[in-house]
Design an enzyme around this catalytic site. Structure first.
Site, mmCIF file in Angstrom:
data_model
loop_
_atom_site.group_PDB
_atom_site.id
_atom_site.type_symbol
_atom_site.label_atom_id
_atom_site.label_comp_id
_atom_site.label_asym_id
_atom_site.label_seq_id
_atom_site.Cartn_x
_atom_site.Cartn_y
_atom_site.Cartn_z
ATOM 1 N N SER A 14 0.862 -1.193 0.000
ATOM 2 C CA SER A 14 0.000 0.000 0.000
ATOM 3 C C SER A 14 0.898 1.243 0.000
ATOM 4 C CB SER A 14 -0.864 0.003 1.268
ATOM 5 O OG SER A 14 -0.002 0.057 2.406
ATOM 6 N N ASP B 200 -0.653 -1.341 -4.416
ATOM 7 C CA ASP B 200 -2.060 -1.519 -4.051
ATOM 8 C C ASP B 200 -2.673 -0.168 -3.700
ATOM 9 O OD1 ASP B 200 -3.784 -3.207 -1.314
ATOM 10 O OD2 ASP B 200 -4.377 -2.940 -3.408
ATOM 11 N N GLY C 20 -10.655 -5.165 5.800
ATOM 12 C CA GLY C 20 -10.542 -5.314 7.242
ATOM 13 C C GLY C 20 -11.151 -6.595 7.796
ATOM 14 N N HIS D 59 -11.106 -7.354 -3.988
ATOM 15 C CA HIS D 59 -10.557 -6.694 -2.808
ATOM 16 C C HIS D 59 -11.338 -7.146 -1.574
ATOM 17 C CE1 HIS D 59 -7.749 -3.512 -4.363
ATOM 18 N NE2 HIS D 59 -8.251 -3.992 -5.476
ATOM 19 N N ALA E 46 -10.765 -9.589 0.483
ATOM 20 C CA ALA E 46 -11.036 -11.025 0.302
ATOM 21 C C ALA E 46 -10.522 -11.898 1.446
ATOM 22 C CB ALA E 46 -10.425 -11.502 -1.008
ATOM 23 N N ASP F 212 -4.767 -9.284 2.998
ATOM 24 C CA ASP F 212 -3.882 -8.581 3.937
ATOM 25 C C ASP F 212 -4.276 -8.916 5.368
ATOM 26 O OD1 ASP F 212 -3.266 -5.065 4.742
ATOM 27 O OD2 ASP F 212 -2.036 -6.843 4.983
HETATM 28 O O1 LIG Z 1 -8.313 -5.585 -0.523
HETATM 29 C C1 LIG Z 1 -7.333 -5.712 0.214
HETATM 30 C C2 LIG Z 1 -7.298 -6.806 1.282
HETATM 31 O O2 LIG Z 1 -8.432 -6.755 2.062
HETATM 32 P P1 LIG Z 1 -8.550 -7.614 3.430
HETATM 33 O O3 LIG Z 1 -8.656 -6.597 4.518
HETATM 34 O O4 LIG Z 1 -9.810 -8.434 3.282
HETATM 35 O O5 LIG Z 1 -7.336 -8.485 3.579
HETATM 36 N N1 LIG Z 1 -6.246 -4.898 0.093
HETATM 37 O O6 LIG Z 1 -6.231 -4.036 -0.947
HETATM 38 C C3 LIG Z 1 -5.123 -4.958 1.041
HETATM 39 C C4 LIG Z 1 -4.970 -3.665 1.862
HETATM 40 C C5 LIG Z 1 -6.262 -3.120 2.392
HETATM 41 C C6 LIG Z 1 -6.579 -3.298 3.866
HETATM 42 O O7 LIG Z 1 -6.226 -4.404 4.500
HETATM 43 NA NA NA Z 2 -4.615 -3.781 -5.801
HETATM 44 ZN ZN LIG Z 3 -8.183 -3.409 -1.364
#
Ligand SMILES: O=C(COP(=O)(O)O)N(O)CCCCO
Ligand code: NA
Ligand SMILES: [Zn+2]
Length: 313
Positions: free
Chosen positions: A49, A88, A187, A216, A218, A261
């Protein structure tokens, strides 16, 4: 080998499997992602990120981007599975340009908070710049909101992707892969009621765009990890993610990149809490992340198999 994200995702899209996109902020997550990819013979998509870039570079954006490219390439250039590095949620031009300049495989331009025409204009500009130097691009349509119980409240309806807009968007921007909002959210506290994704929209977006698609938000938030962390003092009350069965269904309908994440973070902190509780005398940083790394690695290997990208390297 260090490859372009598009190469990994085009193959996944052709063969209807998905690859986890795994966020890193430090060395330890990178180490276990690489180990998992080698052990599962899976392609690897690593993503950072804008916050991770700021964190790694102590606020210096180009330094942070270059640090991640150099760390990832140090591994990628010495192993025989394909590895890509992706920015990201690129929201700020400075970060997107730093990632391109540093050598990222791909960048996400996330302009999904703007009206359609604005998102299209911004994305088109980033695609022109990125493609001029061989970098691939992800964009997002619709916004990440949970679908309230089973009733799609009208404002949530508006937040989800419009498949017809997706076709026009891909056509006019030249974007390489697309993140359609179908009901997930970031989250550890997803969905108000039952976990539900809008697969009707997903199928339409796949048919109309024929592009690799990104999910996203996921993470699955495995309950055994939540319970373990809570055993050692964490407070993750109400934590909930995307059930594995729903993830598999999303892959069947054309999702090819699965952003993960939260699951890595929860596994890491559960392992850390457990280790520190059991090893009061330990202060070697090569040791006290041991359990954390084992738990994160297992989450990743399980997900590679769930998404069917094991043995696809
Ligand atoms: O879409 C995601 C991952 O989402 P998740 O929070 O379900 O792991 N990301 O883009 C990763 C960073 C965002 C916050 O964690
Ligand atoms: Na991405
Ligand atoms: Zn995301």
């Amino acid at each position: 080998a260090y490859v372009n994200t598009k190469e990994i995702l085009e193959k996944a899209s052709q063969e209807f499997y998905a690859v986890p996109a795994l966020n890193i902020n430090n060395l330890e997550f990178l180490q276990v992602i690489i180990e998992a990819g080698l052990e599962e013979r899976a392609p690897v998509i690593i993503e950072t990120s804008e916050g991770a870039i700021k964190y790694a570079g102590n606020g210096n954006i180009l330094r942070g981007a270059k640090l991640f490219v150099d760390m990832v390439r140090a591994y990628a250039d010495t192993i025989d599975i394909p590895v890509a590095l992706h920015l990201d949620h690129g929201k700020h031009f400075e970060f997107i340009m730093a990632a391109i300049k540093a050598g990222y495989s791909s960048v996400m331009i996330d302009a999904s908070e703007y009206p359609f025409e604005e998102n299209l204009k911004i994305t088109k500009k980033i695609v022109e710049i990125a493609h001029s130097v061989g970098v691939s691009v992800e964009a997002e349509l619709g916004r990440l909101v949970g679908i309230e119980d089973n009733v799609i409240v009208e404002e949530h309806e508006a937040a989800l992707v419009d498949p017809d807009e997706a076709a026009e968007f891909v056509e006019k921007t030249g974007v390489d892969f697309l993140a359609p909002a179908i009901g997930t959210s970031h989250g550890a506290f997803k969905f108000k009621g039952a976990a539900k994704l809008d697969f009707d929209r997903l199928k339409k977006v796949k048919n109309l765009t024929n592009k690799p698609l990104v999910l996203h938000g996921a993470s699955s938030v495995p309950q055994e990890i939540v319970k373990l962390a809570e055993e050692y003092g964490a407070n993750f009350k109400g934590a909930k993610g995307v059930p594995s069965e729903i993830l598999k269904e999303a892959v069947r309908y054309g999702i090819n990149k699965v952003n993960t994440d939260t699951d890595l973070r929860m596994a890491f902190v559960a392992g850390l809490r457990e280790f520190l509780a059991g090893n009061p005398a330990e202060f070697d940083p090569r040791k006290y992340f041991k359990t954390s790394k084992e738990y994160v690695k297992k989450v990743i290997k399980d997900r590679m198999r769930l998404l069917d990208c094991a043995n696809k390297a």
